[in-house]
Design a protein around this motif. Structure first.
Motif, PDB file in Angstrom:
ATOM      1  N   LYS A 188       5.102  12.409  -9.262  1.00  0.00           N
ATOM      2  CA  LYS A 188       5.185  11.260  -8.371  1.00  0.00           C
ATOM      3  C   LYS A 188       4.050  10.304  -8.691  1.00  0.00           C
ATOM      4  CE  LYS A 188       4.394  12.182  -4.055  1.00  0.00           C
ATOM      5  NZ  LYS A 188       4.574  12.659  -2.661  1.00  0.00           N
ATOM      6  N   TYR A 189       4.333   9.014  -8.582  1.00  0.00           N
ATOM      7  CA  TYR A 189       3.308   8.001  -8.819  1.00  0.00           C
ATOM      8  C   TYR A 189       3.136   7.169  -7.547  1.00  0.00           C
ATOM      9  CZ  TYR A 189       0.998   3.774 -10.485  1.00  0.00           C
ATOM     10  OH  TYR A 189       0.139   2.726 -10.633  1.00  0.00           O
ATOM     11  N   ILE A 190       1.885   7.022  -7.102  1.00  0.00           N
ATOM     12  CA  ILE A 190       1.575   6.260  -5.887  1.00  0.00           C
ATOM     13  C   ILE A 190       0.437   5.289  -6.191  1.00  0.00           C
ATOM     14  CG2 ILE A 190       0.911   6.369  -3.452  1.00  0.00           C
ATOM     15  CD1 ILE A 190       1.807   9.280  -3.433  1.00  0.00           C
ATOM     16  N   ASN A 191       0.592   4.050  -5.738  1.00  0.00           N
ATOM     17  CA  ASN A 191      -0.501   3.094  -5.921  1.00  0.00           C
ATOM     18  C   ASN A 191      -0.521   2.046  -4.814  1.00  0.00           C
ATOM     19  OD1 ASN A 191       1.521   1.260  -6.535  1.00  0.00           O
ATOM     20  ND2 ASN A 191       0.888   0.906  -8.636  1.00  0.00           N
ATOM     21  N   ASN A 192      -1.616   1.302  -4.766  1.00  0.00           N
ATOM     22  CA  ASN A 192      -1.720   0.074  -3.988  1.00  0.00           C
ATOM     23  C   ASN A 192      -1.758  -1.068  -5.003  1.00  0.00           C
ATOM     24  OD1 ASN A 192      -2.066   1.593  -1.598  1.00  0.00           O
ATOM     25  ND2 ASN A 192      -4.272   1.679  -1.907  1.00  0.00           N
ATOM     26  N   TRP A 193      -1.117  -2.178  -4.693  1.00  0.00           N
ATOM     27  CA  TRP A 193      -1.139  -3.277  -5.658  1.00  0.00           C
ATOM     28  C   TRP A 193      -0.987  -4.610  -4.941  1.00  0.00           C
ATOM     29  CZ3 TRP A 193       3.139  -6.514  -6.469  1.00  0.00           C
ATOM     30  CH2 TRP A 193       4.341  -6.086  -5.899  1.00  0.00           C
ATOM     31  N   ILE A 194      -1.529  -5.632  -5.578  1.00  0.00           N
ATOM     32  CA  ILE A 194      -1.442  -6.982  -5.026  1.00  0.00           C
ATOM     33  C   ILE A 194      -1.294  -7.980  -6.167  1.00  0.00           C
ATOM     34  CG2 ILE A 194      -3.977  -7.124  -4.939  1.00  0.00           C
ATOM     35  CD1 ILE A 194      -3.657  -9.039  -2.549  1.00  0.00           C
ATOM     36  N   ARG A 195      -0.306  -8.862  -6.033  1.00  0.00           N
ATOM     37  CA  ARG A 195      -0.080  -9.940  -6.998  1.00  0.00           C
ATOM     38  C   ARG A 195      -0.415 -11.248  -6.293  1.00  0.00           C
ATOM     39  NH1 ARG A 195       4.730 -12.438  -8.186  1.00  0.00           N
ATOM     40  NH2 ARG A 195       5.853 -10.819  -7.027  1.00  0.00           N
ATOM     41  N   PHE A 196      -1.342 -12.002  -6.857  1.00  0.00           N
ATOM     42  CA  PHE A 196      -1.871 -13.144  -6.108  1.00  0.00           C
ATOM     43  C   PHE A 196      -2.428 -14.228  -7.034  1.00  0.00           C
ATOM     44  CE2 PHE A 196      -5.336 -10.406  -7.127  1.00  0.00           C
ATOM     45  CZ  PHE A 196      -6.492 -11.172  -7.180  1.00  0.00           C
ATOM     46  N   SER A 254       0.849  -1.192   0.000  1.00  0.00           N
ATOM     47  CA  SER A 254       0.000   0.000   0.000  1.00  0.00           C
ATOM     48  C   SER A 254       0.884   1.240   0.000  1.00  0.00           C
ATOM     49  CB  SER A 254      -0.926   0.011   1.222  1.00  0.00           C
ATOM     50  OG  SER A 254      -0.190   0.131   2.422  1.00  0.00           O
ATOM     51  N   ASP A 255       0.436   2.268  -0.679  1.00  0.00           N
ATOM     52  CA  ASP A 255       1.175   3.534  -0.794  1.00  0.00           C
ATOM     53  C   ASP A 255       2.574   3.343  -1.369  1.00  0.00           C
ATOM     54  OD1 ASP A 255      -0.807   5.296   0.105  1.00  0.00           O
ATOM     55  OD2 ASP A 255      -0.328   4.902   2.204  1.00  0.00           O
ATOM     56  N   ALA A 256       2.680   2.471  -2.370  1.00  0.00           N
ATOM     57  CA  ALA A 256       3.956   2.314  -3.073  1.00  0.00           C
ATOM     58  C   ALA A 256       4.225   3.597  -3.865  1.00  0.00           C
ATOM     59  CB  ALA A 256       3.894   1.118  -4.006  1.00  0.00           C
ATOM     60  N   THR A 257       5.377   4.210  -3.631  1.00  0.00           N
ATOM     61  CA  THR A 257       5.678   5.526  -4.210  1.00  0.00           C
ATOM     62  C   THR A 257       6.863   5.439  -5.169  1.00  0.00           C
ATOM     63  OG1 THR A 257       4.873   6.592  -2.181  1.00  0.00           O
ATOM     64  CG2 THR A 257       6.212   7.925  -3.668  1.00  0.00           C
ATOM     65  N   TRP A 265      -2.722 -13.267 -10.956  1.00  0.00           N
ATOM     66  CA  TRP A 265      -3.515 -12.042 -11.001  1.00  0.00           C
ATOM     67  C   TRP A 265      -2.701 -10.849 -10.510  1.00  0.00           C
ATOM     68  CZ3 TRP A 265      -8.383 -12.312 -13.051  1.00  0.00           C
ATOM     69  CH2 TRP A 265      -8.993 -13.559 -13.106  1.00  0.00           C
ATOM     70  N   LEU A 266      -3.010  -9.678 -11.053  1.00  0.00           N
ATOM     71  CA  LEU A 266      -2.440  -8.427 -10.558  1.00  0.00           C
ATOM     72  C   LEU A 266      -3.563  -7.400 -10.474  1.00  0.00           C
ATOM     73  CD1 LEU A 266      -0.077  -6.500  -9.807  1.00  0.00           C
ATOM     74  CD2 LEU A 266       0.095  -5.955 -12.259  1.00  0.00           C
ATOM     75  N   LEU A 267      -3.736  -6.821  -9.299  1.00  0.00           N
ATOM     76  CA  LEU A 267      -4.703  -5.750  -9.096  1.00  0.00           C
ATOM     77  C   LEU A 267      -3.953  -4.491  -8.700  1.00  0.00           C
ATOM     78  CD1 LEU A 267      -7.599  -4.587  -8.677  1.00  0.00           C
ATOM     79  CD2 LEU A 267      -7.470  -5.477  -6.324  1.00  0.00           C
ATOM     80  N   VAL A 268      -4.212  -3.398  -9.393  1.00  0.00           N
ATOM     81  CA  VAL A 268      -3.561  -2.120  -9.121  1.00  0.00           C
ATOM     82  C   VAL A 268      -4.632  -1.067  -8.862  1.00  0.00           C
ATOM     83  CG1 VAL A 268      -2.070  -0.301 -10.036  1.00  0.00           C
ATOM     84  CG2 VAL A 268      -1.608  -2.706 -10.597  1.00  0.00           C
ATOM     85  N   ILE A 269      -4.444  -0.268  -7.818  1.00  0.00           N
ATOM     86  CA  ILE A 269      -5.330   0.860  -7.538  1.00  0.00           C
ATOM     87  C   ILE A 269      -4.459   2.106  -7.416  1.00  0.00           C
ATOM     88  CG2 ILE A 269      -6.880   1.924  -5.857  1.00  0.00           C
ATOM     89  CD1 ILE A 269      -7.982  -0.789  -5.213  1.00  0.00           C
ATOM     90  N   THR A 270      -4.690   3.082  -8.272  1.00  0.00           N
ATOM     91  CA  THR A 270      -3.842   4.275  -8.297  1.00  0.00           C
ATOM     92  C   THR A 270      -4.310   5.306  -7.279  1.00  0.00           C
ATOM     93  OG1 THR A 270      -5.169   5.428  -9.975  1.00  0.00           O
ATOM     94  CG2 THR A 270      -3.459   3.919 -10.752  1.00  0.00           C
ATOM     95  N   LYS A 271      -3.352   6.075  -6.793  1.00  0.00           N
ATOM     96  CA  LYS A 271      -3.666   7.208  -5.918  1.00  0.00           C
ATOM     97  C   LYS A 271      -3.256   8.525  -6.569  1.00  0.00           C
ATOM     98  CE  LYS A 271      -3.597   6.708  -1.511  1.00  0.00           C
ATOM     99  NZ  LYS A 271      -3.162   6.592  -0.098  1.00  0.00           N
TER     100      LYS A 271
END
Length: 273
Positions: free
Chosen positions: A70-78, A9-12, A28-34
């Motif tokens: 700057k780029y910030i996101n939350n992501w999960i690889r599962f 979370s909050d990967a910058t 799977w990869l889910l990405v949510i941008t901030k």
């Protein structure tokens, strides 16, 4: 079965960030941008606003990059063979707007905690959190009538329902969103099907019922705890909403469902909280 390879979370990243996996992942990869970002969609690079979600299935081309300082996101690889993932109605590789990004962000924070700590109920907790996250994604994807003020309205409504005893007025609520009182009342009713003041009253009556049934406070104490400066006004609105006076409600020895869960009859309530 769900298995998380990595979640953050909050990967910058810096403004030159590029993520390019032509063959995709094997999961799977889910990405949510901030922050704003550009995604490769249908053969071209397109810019999407903050609070966008995108789901990639296994072996699907992945390409996205920053388009700000700057780029910030939350992501999960599962991995997952659960139907809520494997048979999802969400699109693959196409970003869509989130209705409630704060809620989704909190789910990501919890997923990070559960993934990083070896607790007794880690697996079931991750399953529940991931399922809830996909439910919120579906709600966003199929949501109709999205407005630019929707995020702020959600925060306002959450504040009202969490703290109904505060001194809520239409001008105060409108000022917090930096819009006019008239516009607030219009978009709030259109978004939630209830006016902001009706929501305040409904939340106060719901809290009052909890205090009366399960607390030991007097009627006056309950009234003040629920935001009423006038006990008579509280008693009048409570009876209009439930059909019972607060005292009769409090003394009810058999907590029947129709009493406990009596819906607030908003149409009969005054616009004054």
């Amino acid at each position: 079965m769900n298995h998380i390879y990595y979640v953050e979370s909050d990967a910058t990243h810096a403004g030159n960030f590029i993520f390019d996996i032509p063959q995709g992942h094997q999961c799977w990869l889910l990405v949510i941008t901030k922050t704003p970002a550009q995604f490769w969609v249908n053969g071209e690079l397109k810019k999407y606003p903050p609070h966008s979600a995108i789901l990639y299935q296994a072996h699907q081309k992945i390409y996205y990059q920053a388009c700000a300082e700057k780029y910030i996101n939350n992501w999960i690889r599962f991995e997952s063979d659960e139907p809520f993932v494997s048979k999802t109605s969400l699109p693959f590789g196409i970003p869509f707007a989130l209705d409630d990004p704060d809620y989704c962000h909190k789910l990501f924070e919890l997923l990070v905690i559960e993934h990083n700590f070896n607790r007794d109920y880690k697996k079931s907790s991750i399953d529940c959190l991931l399922h809830t996250l996909f439910n919120k994604l579906l709600e966003s994807y199929f949501h109709d009538g999205f407005t630019t003020q929707y995020y702020d309205l959600l925060k306002l409504r959450a504040a009202i329902q969490s703290n109904p005893g505060d001194h809520w007025t239409v001008p105060k609520m409108a000022d917090s969103l930096r819009i006019s009182p008239g516009y607030l009342q219009t978009i709030y009713k259109k978004t939630f099907g209830i006016s902001c003041i009706e929501d305040v009253i409904s939340s106060r009556i719901r809290l009052a019922k909890e205090y009366l049934f399960h607390g030991s406070q007097t009627i006056t104490e309950v009234a003040y705890r629920c935001g009423y400066q006038n006990v008579e006004h509280f008693c009048r609105q409570f009876k209009q909403a439930t059909g019972y006076s607060p005292r009769k409600f409090q003394r009810h020895t058999d907590p029947l469902e129709e009493v406990r869960d009596t819906p607030v009859m908003i149409s009969k309530l005054t616009d004054s909280p």
